[in-house]
Motif scaffolding. Structure first.
Motif, PDB file in Angstrom:
ATOM      1  N   GLU A 248       0.611  -1.340   0.109  1.00  0.00           N
ATOM      2  CA  GLU A 248      -0.378  -0.152   0.394  1.00  0.00           C
ATOM      3  C   GLU A 248       0.421   1.041  -0.521  1.00  0.00           C
ATOM      4  OE1 GLU A 248      -2.355  -0.360   3.469  1.00  0.00           O
ATOM      5  OE2 GLU A 248      -3.987  -1.982   2.317  1.00  0.00           O
ATOM      6  N   ALA A 249       2.591   1.465   0.049  1.00  0.00           N
ATOM      7  CA  ALA A 249       3.105   2.480   0.444  1.00  0.00           C
ATOM      8  C   ALA A 249       3.092   3.312  -1.039  1.00  0.00           C
ATOM      9  CB  ALA A 249       4.175   2.145   0.835  1.00  0.00           C
ATOM     10  N   GLY A 250       3.001   2.243  -2.168  1.00  0.00           N
ATOM     11  CA  GLY A 250       3.293   3.052  -3.805  1.00  0.00           C
ATOM     12  C   GLY A 250       4.863   3.301  -3.977  1.00  0.00           C
ATOM     13  N   GLY A 251       5.813   2.091  -2.386  1.00  0.00           N
ATOM     14  CA  GLY A 251       7.467   2.536  -3.030  1.00  0.00           C
ATOM     15  C   GLY A 251       8.245   2.386  -2.076  1.00  0.00           C
ATOM     16  N   PRO A 252       9.641   2.500  -2.610  1.00  0.00           N
ATOM     17  CA  PRO A 252      10.085   1.224  -1.167  1.00  0.00           C
ATOM     18  C   PRO A 252       9.918   1.954   0.030  1.00  0.00           C
ATOM     19  CG  PRO A 252      11.200   2.076  -3.251  1.00  0.00           C
ATOM     20  CD  PRO A 252      10.112   2.537  -3.854  1.00  0.00           C
ATOM     21  N   MET A 253      10.462   1.650   1.177  1.00  0.00           N
ATOM     22  CA  MET A 253      10.530   2.711   2.963  1.00  0.00           C
ATOM     23  C   MET A 253      10.995   1.535   3.221  1.00  0.00           C
ATOM     24  SD  MET A 253       6.532   0.867   3.648  1.00  0.00           S
ATOM     25  CE  MET A 253       6.357   2.553   5.246  1.00  0.00           C
ATOM     26  N   ARG A 254      11.742   2.879   4.336  1.00  0.00           N
ATOM     27  CA  ARG A 254      13.228   2.768   5.210  1.00  0.00           C
ATOM     28  C   ARG A 254      12.196   1.664   6.389  1.00  0.00           C
ATOM     29  NH1 ARG A 254      14.823   8.104   7.232  1.00  0.00           N
ATOM     30  NH2 ARG A 254      11.923   7.905   8.318  1.00  0.00           N
TER      31      ARG A 254
ATOM     32  N   GLN B 134      15.887  -5.969  -0.894  1.00  0.00           N
ATOM     33  CA  GLN B 134      16.424  -4.300   0.145  1.00  0.00           C
ATOM     34  C   GLN B 134      17.267  -3.650  -0.766  1.00  0.00           C
ATOM     35  OE1 GLN B 134      18.629  -4.615   3.239  1.00  0.00           O
ATOM     36  NE2 GLN B 134      18.458  -3.241   4.180  1.00  0.00           N
ATOM     37  N   ASP B 135      17.131  -2.040  -1.661  1.00  0.00           N
ATOM     38  CA  ASP B 135      17.999  -1.729  -2.467  1.00  0.00           C
ATOM     39  C   ASP B 135      19.300  -1.468  -1.717  1.00  0.00           C
ATOM     40  OD1 ASP B 135      19.194   0.869  -3.387  1.00  0.00           O
ATOM     41  OD2 ASP B 135      17.982   0.404  -4.933  1.00  0.00           O
ATOM     42  N   ALA B 136      20.166  -1.760  -2.304  1.00  0.00           N
ATOM     43  CA  ALA B 136      21.803  -1.696  -1.491  1.00  0.00           C
ATOM     44  C   ALA B 136      21.980  -0.398  -1.183  1.00  0.00           C
ATOM     45  CB  ALA B 136      22.867  -2.624  -2.590  1.00  0.00           C
ATOM     46  N   THR B 137      21.564   0.209  -2.312  1.00  0.00           N
ATOM     47  CA  THR B 137      22.240   1.492  -2.464  1.00  0.00           C
ATOM     48  C   THR B 137      21.567   2.954  -1.056  1.00  0.00           C
ATOM     49  OG1 THR B 137      22.913   1.817  -4.428  1.00  0.00           O
ATOM     50  CG2 THR B 137      22.496   3.545  -3.246  1.00  0.00           C
ATOM     51  N   THR B 138      20.449   2.175  -1.240  1.00  0.00           N
ATOM     52  CA  THR B 138      19.171   2.576  -0.027  1.00  0.00           C
ATOM     53  C   THR B 138      19.150   2.561   0.955  1.00  0.00           C
ATOM     54  OG1 THR B 138      17.729   2.061  -1.314  1.00  0.00           O
ATOM     55  CG2 THR B 138      17.958   4.247  -2.131  1.00  0.00           C
ATOM     56  N   ALA B 139      19.248   1.332   0.979  1.00  0.00           N
ATOM     57  CA  ALA B 139      18.620   0.635   1.793  1.00  0.00           C
ATOM     58  C   ALA B 139      17.575   0.243   2.465  1.00  0.00           C
ATOM     59  CB  ALA B 139      19.133   0.792   2.871  1.00  0.00           C
ATOM     60  N   ARG B 140      16.033   0.381   1.437  1.00  0.00           N
ATOM     61  CA  ARG B 140      14.519   0.554   1.778  1.00  0.00           C
ATOM     62  C   ARG B 140      14.528  -0.460   1.145  1.00  0.00           C
ATOM     63  NH1 ARG B 140      12.462   5.735   1.671  1.00  0.00           N
ATOM     64  NH2 ARG B 140      14.001   7.666   2.042  1.00  0.00           N
ATOM     65  N   TYR B 141      13.056  -0.746   1.581  1.00  0.00           N
ATOM     66  CA  TYR B 141      12.691  -1.940   1.076  1.00  0.00           C
ATOM     67  C   TYR B 141      11.522  -2.223  -0.114  1.00  0.00           C
ATOM     68  CZ  TYR B 141      15.140  -4.162   5.223  1.00  0.00           C
ATOM     69  OH  TYR B 141      15.830  -4.433   5.942  1.00  0.00           O
ATOM     70  N   GLU B 142      11.574  -3.418  -0.666  1.00  0.00           N
ATOM     71  CA  GLU B 142      10.283  -3.323  -1.256  1.00  0.00           C
ATOM     72  C   GLU B 142       9.869  -4.578  -1.723  1.00  0.00           C
ATOM     73  OE1 GLU B 142       7.443  -2.304  -3.179  1.00  0.00           O
ATOM     74  OE2 GLU B 142       8.846  -0.239  -4.629  1.00  0.00           O
ATOM     75  N   LEU B 143       9.023  -4.870  -2.550  1.00  0.00           N
ATOM     76  CA  LEU B 143       8.684  -5.804  -2.831  1.00  0.00           C
ATOM     77  C   LEU B 143       9.364  -7.116  -3.347  1.00  0.00           C
ATOM     78  CD1 LEU B 143       4.840  -5.398  -3.417  1.00  0.00           C
ATOM     79  CD2 LEU B 143       5.733  -6.179  -1.001  1.00  0.00           C
ATOM     80  N   GLY B 144       9.542  -7.832  -3.025  1.00  0.00           N
ATOM     81  CA  GLY B 144      10.409  -8.705  -4.147  1.00  0.00           C
ATOM     82  C   GLY B 144       9.410  -9.539  -5.141  1.00  0.00           C
TER      83      GLY B 144
END
Length: 273
Positions: free
Chosen positions: A38-44, A74-84
């Motif tokens: 539901e976030a619509g984008g990566p989250m910390r 998890q994005d290696a650059t931003t460390a944010r989490y996203e659906l896999g």
């Protein structure tokens, strides 16, 4: 549903999990996946744990396991989490079993037969416009992409339809990232500023469809038209026909564009009839 309501519902579920014989850890993992969806984008991590009303250390343990299962990445650059990737495949499988896409496939078969080129249906996915149905042309020069292909936001016909008619809260962040990449890579024919992309999107809205004469490195031409929800405003999916440069007539006043627009209109009417 907002995050507080989700958390409240999850707490009620936790309280009654043992009585129902459920598995509490699965429900907690489901909460994190729901919040990411539901976030619509990566989250910390901090934002995820706050939204889930749980300690960061606990959320991190769950995210590690979900990452190992392919449900989160998890994005290696931003460390944010996203659906896999597994979530994407599950979503595509569910969409593929829907009546709407079965009807769309019949429309795609007609488009491929009448144009002699490949036809596809794209919906909004985790990483952008994603092909969920594809009917390939039956000749040796047929253009094709794998199922689950994510279309470029700023220089593909499908992507431009989503930029023009999609939910800006979803499309804008991805489009902005891609515009920056276009500028850094000096990608030929692709917009290198958001202002240039906005002008392209305005043209698409005025015409009611998008065309591209040379998509990316593959050298494809394409025409794409939007299929709207019953309210006539929200974008449901995009119908696209594409072929190698020189094989497909992408003239905005040509027969392929008219065919796409009419097919999209008829599919929308069928889905909401």
């Amino acid at each position: 549903m907002d995050s507080q309501a989700v958390v409240s519902r999850n707490h009620r579920a936790e309280a009654g999990a043992d009585a129902r014989g459920g598995v509490n850890s699965v429900e907690v993992a489901g909460l994190l996946l729901r919040l990411l969806t539901e976030a619509g984008g990566p989250m910390r991590l901090a934002d995820l744990s706050r939204a889930a009303a749980m300690p960061s250390a606990k959320a991190h343990r769950y995210l590690v396991s979900l990452s190992r299962a392919g449900l989160v990445e998890q994005d290696a650059t931003t460390a944010r989490y996203e659906l896999g990737p597994l979530m994407l495949r599950a979503g595509l499988a569910a969409l593929g079993r829907s009546d709407a896409l079965k009807r769309a496939e019949r429309v795609l078969e007609g488009l491929a037969a009448r144009t002699g080129e490949t036809a596809a249906a794209a919906v909004w996915g985790t990483h952008g416009p994603t092909h969920v149905r594809l009917v390939e042309a039956r000749h040796e020069l047929a253009a094709n992409v794998p199922p689950g292909h994510v279309c470029p936001m700023t220089y593909s016909a499908s992507g431009l339809v989503f930029c023009a008619f999609g939910d800006a809260t979803q499309t804008r962040p991805l489009a902005a990232q891609e515009v920056a990449q276009n500028r850094a890579m000096a990608r030929p024919g692709a917009p290198t500023s958001l202002a240039a992309l906005d002008r392209l999107a305005e043209t698409v809205r005025a015409r009611g469809f998008a065309t591209t004469a040379n998509e990316g490195e593959g050298g494809l031409s394409a025409v794409s038209a939007p299929v709207f929800e019953a309210d006539g405003r929200r974008l449901r999916l995009a119908l696209t026909v594409f072929g190698r440069v020189g094989r497909l007539n992408v003239d905005p006043a040509g027969p392929v564009a008219a065919l796409l627009v009419e097919a999209a209109r008829q599919l929308a009417a069928e889905l909401h009839g």
